[in-house]
Motif scaffolding. Sequence first.
Motif, PDB file in Angstrom:
ATOM      1  N   VAL A 134       0.828  -1.209   0.000  1.00  0.00           N
ATOM      2  CA  VAL A 134       0.000   0.000   0.000  1.00  0.00           C
ATOM      3  C   VAL A 134       0.861   1.257   0.000  1.00  0.00           C
ATOM      4  N   VAL A 135       1.886   1.266   0.833  1.00  0.00           N
ATOM      5  CA  VAL A 135       2.758   2.448   0.916  1.00  0.00           C
ATOM      6  C   VAL A 135       3.583   2.591  -0.358  1.00  0.00           C
ATOM      7  N   LEU A 136       4.075   1.487  -0.901  1.00  0.00           N
ATOM      8  CA  LEU A 136       4.825   1.562  -2.147  1.00  0.00           C
ATOM      9  C   LEU A 136       3.954   2.112  -3.270  1.00  0.00           C
ATOM     10  N   ARG A 142      10.526  -4.691  -9.166  1.00  0.00           N
ATOM     11  CA  ARG A 142      10.766  -6.137  -9.340  1.00  0.00           C
ATOM     12  C   ARG A 142      11.580  -6.677  -8.153  1.00  0.00           C
ATOM     13  N   GLU A 143      12.635  -5.962  -7.759  1.00  0.00           N
ATOM     14  CA  GLU A 143      13.444  -6.405  -6.628  1.00  0.00           C
ATOM     15  C   GLU A 143      12.621  -6.393  -5.343  1.00  0.00           C
ATOM     16  N   TRP A 144      11.811  -5.337  -5.162  1.00  0.00           N
ATOM     17  CA  TRP A 144      10.931  -5.269  -3.992  1.00  0.00           C
ATOM     18  C   TRP A 144       9.982  -6.467  -3.956  1.00  0.00           C
ATOM     19  N   ALA A 145       9.408  -6.798  -5.106  1.00  0.00           N
ATOM     20  CA  ALA A 145       8.421  -7.876  -5.182  1.00  0.00           C
ATOM     21  C   ALA A 145       9.040  -9.221  -4.815  1.00  0.00           C
ATOM     22  N   HIS A 146      10.257  -9.472  -5.243  1.00  0.00           N
ATOM     23  CA  HIS A 146      10.899 -10.747  -4.928  1.00  0.00           C
ATOM     24  C   HIS A 146      11.203 -10.852  -3.443  1.00  0.00           C
ATOM     25  N   SER A 174      10.666 -10.207 -21.603  1.00  0.00           N
ATOM     26  CA  SER A 174      11.566 -11.334 -21.375  1.00  0.00           C
ATOM     27  C   SER A 174      11.704 -11.635 -19.883  1.00  0.00           C
ATOM     28  N   TYR A 175      11.944 -10.589 -19.101  1.00  0.00           N
ATOM     29  CA  TYR A 175      12.033 -10.768 -17.648  1.00  0.00           C
ATOM     30  C   TYR A 175      10.692 -11.240 -17.073  1.00  0.00           C
ATOM     31  N   ASN A 176       9.619 -10.717 -17.643  1.00  0.00           N
ATOM     32  CA  ASN A 176       8.299 -10.998 -17.107  1.00  0.00           C
ATOM     33  C   ASN A 176       7.904 -12.456 -17.280  1.00  0.00           C
ATOM     34  N   GLN A 177       8.464 -13.118 -18.276  1.00  0.00           N
ATOM     35  CA  GLN A 177       8.175 -14.535 -18.477  1.00  0.00           C
ATOM     36  C   GLN A 177       8.680 -15.380 -17.308  1.00  0.00           C
ATOM     37  N   GLN A 178       9.668 -14.844 -16.579  1.00  0.00           N
ATOM     38  CA  GLN A 178      10.261 -15.603 -15.487  1.00  0.00           C
ATOM     39  C   GLN A 178       9.495 -15.453 -14.177  1.00  0.00           C
ATOM     40  N   ASP A 179       8.973 -14.252 -13.896  1.00  0.00           N
ATOM     41  CA  ASP A 179       8.328 -14.052 -12.592  1.00  0.00           C
ATOM     42  C   ASP A 179       6.871 -13.575 -12.676  1.00  0.00           C
ATOM     43  N   LEU A 180       6.398 -13.256 -13.891  1.00  0.00           N
ATOM     44  CA  LEU A 180       5.011 -12.800 -14.080  1.00  0.00           C
ATOM     45  C   LEU A 180       4.673 -11.596 -13.203  1.00  0.00           C
ATOM     46  N   LEU A 181       5.671 -10.735 -12.992  1.00  0.00           N
ATOM     47  CA  LEU A 181       5.470  -9.556 -12.146  1.00  0.00           C
ATOM     48  C   LEU A 181       4.319  -8.696 -12.655  1.00  0.00           C
ATOM     49  N   ILE A 182       4.309  -8.456 -13.962  1.00  0.00           N
ATOM     50  CA  ILE A 182       3.356  -7.516 -14.551  1.00  0.00           C
ATOM     51  C   ILE A 182       2.305  -8.296 -15.351  1.00  0.00           C
ATOM     52  N   PRO A 183       1.033  -8.047 -15.118  1.00  0.00           N
ATOM     53  CA  PRO A 183      -0.014  -8.721 -15.892  1.00  0.00           C
ATOM     54  C   PRO A 183       0.187  -8.503 -17.393  1.00  0.00           C
ATOM     55  N   VAL A 184      -0.061  -9.533 -18.161  1.00  0.00           N
ATOM     56  CA  VAL A 184       0.133  -9.463 -19.605  1.00  0.00           C
ATOM     57  C   VAL A 184      -0.704  -8.337 -20.215  1.00  0.00           C
ATOM     58  N   GLU A 185      -1.898  -8.101 -19.678  1.00  0.00           N
ATOM     59  CA  GLU A 185      -2.750  -7.058 -20.242  1.00  0.00           C
ATOM     60  C   GLU A 185      -2.162  -5.662 -20.044  1.00  0.00           C
ATOM     61  N   VAL A 241       1.785 -10.412  -4.512  1.00  0.00           N
ATOM     62  CA  VAL A 241       2.262  -9.357  -3.612  1.00  0.00           C
ATOM     63  C   VAL A 241       2.418  -8.029  -4.336  1.00  0.00           C
ATOM     64  N   ALA A 242       2.648  -8.086  -5.654  1.00  0.00           N
ATOM     65  CA  ALA A 242       2.943  -6.866  -6.413  1.00  0.00           C
ATOM     66  C   ALA A 242       1.725  -6.274  -7.107  1.00  0.00           C
ATOM     67  N   ALA A 243       0.572  -6.867  -6.944  1.00  0.00           N
ATOM     68  CA  ALA A 243      -0.599  -6.451  -7.724  1.00  0.00           C
ATOM     69  C   ALA A 243      -0.897  -4.963  -7.589  1.00  0.00           C
ATOM     70  N   LEU A 244      -0.841  -4.434  -6.385  1.00  0.00           N
ATOM     71  CA  LEU A 244      -1.193  -3.030  -6.166  1.00  0.00           C
ATOM     72  C   LEU A 244      -0.128  -2.066  -6.697  1.00  0.00           C
ATOM     73  N   PRO A 245       1.149  -2.233  -6.351  1.00  0.00           N
ATOM     74  CA  PRO A 245       2.162  -1.301  -6.875  1.00  0.00           C
ATOM     75  C   PRO A 245       2.301  -1.335  -8.394  1.00  0.00           C
TER      76      PRO A 245
END
Length: 300
Positions: free
Chosen positions: A184-186, A207-211, A247-258, A224-228
């Motif tokens: 929330v704060v991030l 990305r580093e924060w999310a991991h 390319s990075y996103n394929q590894q951790d799915l940090l960012i929704p494809v949409e 955990v990263a959905a809100l930020p």
Amino acid sequence: MAGPCSARLQGDVAAFTAALRTLVNNPQFSDVMFVVGQEQQKVFAHRCVLACRCQAFRGMLSQAPVGSQDSSSSITPQGPFILGNVQPEVFLAVIEFLYTNSVTLNSHIALEVLTSSVEYGLQDLCKLCVKFIKDTLSVEQVCEALQAAVTYGQVDLQQHCLDFIEGCTAAVVRTQGFRELSDVVLARVLHSDRLAVDELDLVQAVREWAHVSSAVLERPVPEVAALPVRELRLPLLAPSELVTLESYNQQDLLIPVENIAAAWRAHALRRDSGVPSRLCRPRQGTRPRDHHRHLEPHTK
């Protein structure tokens, strides 16, 4: 005949305060004892002082000592009260304030003293802590201070921390405190237009924060990263940067494809792409890219 006159006159405040300071953690005449922190340090105090200065202590001390029929008449030392979750230095700062209406702070304990001041309902001590934190804020501590300010509803301190972060964002995102922010704060930090950092660097910092958060909370990175992630301004990135991001996103799915698809759509259509205008607005530290001129309609 004139009536009697009255006045309240005040003596030397400094001398009075100094005299009371000699009673802080002084076993002589004390009638209550605390065992504080993992070190189990003994701290001595006087019930009458604690009770008249703090409602929380009044409630804690209202019970009679074991074996006593009348707590008001007993002089048997009360306790010990076990306070295992607070540092002795922090607790002694609270005690010092209760006795002298002043407090000795340093950057190592200020935030914890702020926490204790909120827990004990000591508004004046809270104000002193906030002032000290604002006056001594640093890159390494600003995120921890912001998290505490949000947690304890200190609006003025929140804004001060956000202003500080906006002035030196590139340094702040590399700190341990940044990686320990709540989602929330991030997200609140990422909402700002005035962050002094490029969006690509901001994506990497998130990305580093999310991991780190994923490991601590034992939850998947996307969760955990959905809100930020909603606050990341992906349309500001150049096509080559989006390719690397995918390319990075394929590894951790940090960012929704949409979200990534929406950024590509903003590149393809250039205007009326359906991307919220705030996500197309360059921040203070955004490095210029050729395609940004096509995003200008979104910022008007």
